[in-house]
Scaffold this motif. Structure first.
Motif, short mmCIF file in Angstrom:
data_model
loop_
_atom_site.label_atom_id
_atom_site.label_comp_id
_atom_site.label_asym_id
_atom_site.label_seq_id
_atom_site.Cartn_x
_atom_site.Cartn_y
_atom_site.Cartn_z
N GLY A 187 0.82 -1.21 0.00
CA GLY A 187 0.00 0.00 0.00
C GLY A 187 0.85 1.25 0.00
O GLY A 187 2.00 1.22 0.47
N ILE A 188 0.30 2.32 -0.56
CA ILE A 188 0.99 3.61 -0.50
C ILE A 188 0.07 4.59 0.23
O ILE A 188 -1.06 4.84 -0.22
N VAL A 189 0.54 5.10 1.36
CA VAL A 189 -0.24 6.06 2.17
C VAL A 189 0.74 7.03 2.83
O VAL A 189 1.95 6.85 2.74
N GLY A 190 0.21 8.03 3.54
CA GLY A 190 1.06 8.91 4.33
C GLY A 190 1.50 8.18 5.60
O GLY A 190 0.76 7.34 6.12
N LEU A 191 2.70 8.53 6.09
CA LEU A 191 3.19 7.89 7.31
C LEU A 191 2.24 8.14 8.49
O LEU A 191 2.09 7.29 9.36
N ASP A 192 1.57 9.30 8.47
CA ASP A 192 0.61 9.61 9.55
C ASP A 192 -0.50 8.56 9.60
O ASP A 192 -0.82 8.02 10.66
N THR A 193 -1.05 8.23 8.43
CA THR A 193 -2.13 7.23 8.36
C THR A 193 -1.59 5.85 8.73
O THR A 193 -2.25 5.09 9.44
N ALA A 194 -0.38 5.55 8.24
CA ALA A 194 0.23 4.25 8.56
C ALA A 194 0.40 4.10 10.08
O ALA A 194 0.11 3.05 10.64
N SER A 195 0.86 5.18 10.73
CA SER A 195 1.12 5.10 12.18
C SER A 195 -0.19 5.08 12.97
O SER A 195 -0.31 4.37 13.97
N GLU A 196 -1.16 5.86 12.52
CA GLU A 196 -2.43 5.94 13.26
C GLU A 196 -3.20 4.62 13.19
O GLU A 196 -3.66 4.12 14.19
N TYR A 197 -3.32 4.08 12.00
CA TYR A 197 -4.14 2.87 11.86
C TYR A 197 -3.33 1.59 11.98
O TYR A 197 -3.87 0.52 12.21
N GLY A 198 -2.00 1.70 11.83
CA GLY A 198 -1.14 0.52 12.02
C GLY A 198 -0.92 0.24 13.49
O GLY A 198 -0.68 -0.89 13.89
N GLN A 199 -1.00 1.29 14.31
CA GLN A 199 -0.87 1.17 15.77
C GLN A 199 0.30 0.30 16.19
O GLN A 199 0.19 -0.53 17.09
N GLY A 200 1.41 0.48 15.51
CA GLY A 200 2.62 -0.25 15.92
C GLY A 200 2.61 -1.73 15.60
O GLY A 200 3.45 -2.48 16.10
#
Ligand SMILES: Nc1ncnc2c1ncn2[C@@H]1O[C@H](COP(=O)(O)OP(=O)(O)OP(=O)(O)O)[C@@H](O)[C@H]1O
Ligand SMILES: O=P(O)(O)OC[C@H]1O[C@H](OP(=O)(O)OP(=O)(O)O)[C@H](O)[C@@H]1O
Ligand SMILES: [Mg+2]
Length: 324
Positions: free
Chosen positions: A56-69
């Motif tokens: 997937g290609i997304v912003g790091l903000d979205t990756a961090s928010e919804y990936g939750q580590g």
């Protein structure tokens, strides 16, 4: 970010063929084992985690928010160089916040109590509370909205907001300011992968390798120019020494120096040498000045399209990350 993503892929010779804009599936002719799906950013991350998407290609903000580590989410390329913004805390410029300029000042305000906490409006309901807790803000409550968060303080709904900032114009137009220590993260577009997919789905790792190579080759090249010039000299060695005596002319792997032959008095001789170097775009003018200083003439500058190295550092990092 969708347009920028399509433009980037196109620049990597990976044109996404979409039959019409209302169809959410597409393909890339160069990658026959791949299917492209257009999805909302947060759904891309969710679907990577659920195993419905491999990359997937997304912003790091979205990756961090919804990936939750999550351990299952891997950042394959962390700097695709668009979608630059930061997730940042902002407060009004006026009223009780007039002299508050740092997150420490904010935490030390006597106004925030258990009964009357600092009210923060944010769409980042995972990163927001985590960040404020880590920064010593004890009495905080959160509200959420999908957009136009900058209106919340003036509407009396919140005291502060935690949202994406790029140029800062939206904050300014809404009489809000960022504060020292208030940046949660710096973001830009990233390429994400599901660890499970890369390890278990046949072909996923090979396709990722190809995409990564193309991205890296393109992104390395966009910051550089190829510069060629002619320099009078007695030998290639002597010309190379002159070129390397200048700080901005060493290129990626030193200069290529080739003799320029001409016929004089019936003899083929080389009085001039052509040099070819790669130069970072921001050093272009300095490089031209340095070339002139050592006798360079006829300086030609052309854009670089790709720089393919032997192997990309990010690929080795990915293999290490996967334990391969
Ligand atoms: N002002 C901005 N400047 C640059 N990049 C931004 C800006 N705002 C958001 N982004 C980046 O673009 C990404 C997508 O944001 P955007 O708001 O365009 O998504 P969206 O398609 O509206 O999704 P959603 O509907 O879920 O909010 C963000 O995660 C962020 O990385
Ligand atoms: O610092 P700036 O350059 O002014 O950009 C910041 C604004 O951009 C984003 O909003 P977007 O345009 O995506 O609208 P949304 O909040 O409704 O999604 C973000 O949520 C800010 O509101
Ligand atoms: Mg949006």
């Amino acid at each position: 970010m969708a347009t920028d993503t399509l433009d980037l892929l196109k620049d990597c010779q990976l044109s996404v063929k979409q039959v019409n804009p209302r169809q959410y599936v597409a393909n890339i002719p160069q990658l026959s084992a791949l299917e492209v799906w257009f999805q909302r950013p947060k759904d891309i991350v969710r679907k990577l985690l659920s195993g419905d998407l491999d990359l997937g290609i997304v912003g790091l903000d979205t990756a961090s928010e919804y990936g939750q580590g999550s351990e299952d989410l891997i950042v394959v390329h962390e700097a695709l160089e668009y979608g630059d913004c930061r997730l940042s805390l902002a407060i009004p410029k006026y009223g009780i916040f007039e002299n508050i300029n740092s997150i420490r000042d904010l935490a030390q305000m006597p106004q925030w109590t258990e009964e009357k906490p600092l009210r923060v409006a944010t769409g980042f309901t995972y990163l927001g509370p985590k960040f404020l807790k880590e920064n010593g803000l004890e009495h905080v409550s959160f509200s959420t909205a999908d957009g136009a968060l900058e209106a919340a303080p003036a509407m009396g709904i919140a005291d502060a907001i935690l949202d994406l900032v790029s140029s800062g114009i939206t904050l300014k137009e809404n009489n809000l300011k960022e504060i020292e220590g208030g940046v949660v993260l710096e973001s830009q577009a990233v390429l994400l992968a599901s660890r499970k997919s890369l390890l278990q789905r046949k072909g996923a790792l090979d396709t990722t390798h190809e995409i990564l190579e193309r991205l890296e080759a393109h992104l390395r090249a966009v910051g550089q120019f190829t510069v060629t010039a002619n320099i009078r000299g007695s030998s290639a060695q002597e010309v190379a020494e002159r070129v390397l005596s200048q700080p901005s002319l060493s290129g990626l792997q030193g200069p290529t120096v080739s003799p320029v032959f001409c016929k004089r008095d019936g003899k083929v001789v080389a009085d001039y040498y052509a040099i070819v170097i790669c130069v970072p775009k921001n050093f272009l003018y300095k490089s031209v000045q340095q070339l002139r200083a050592i006798g360079g003439s006829g300086v030609l500058v052309s854009p670089l399209t790709y720089i393919f190295d032997e192997e990309t550092p990010r690929w080795n990092n990915l293999l290490k990350e996967l334990g391969l």
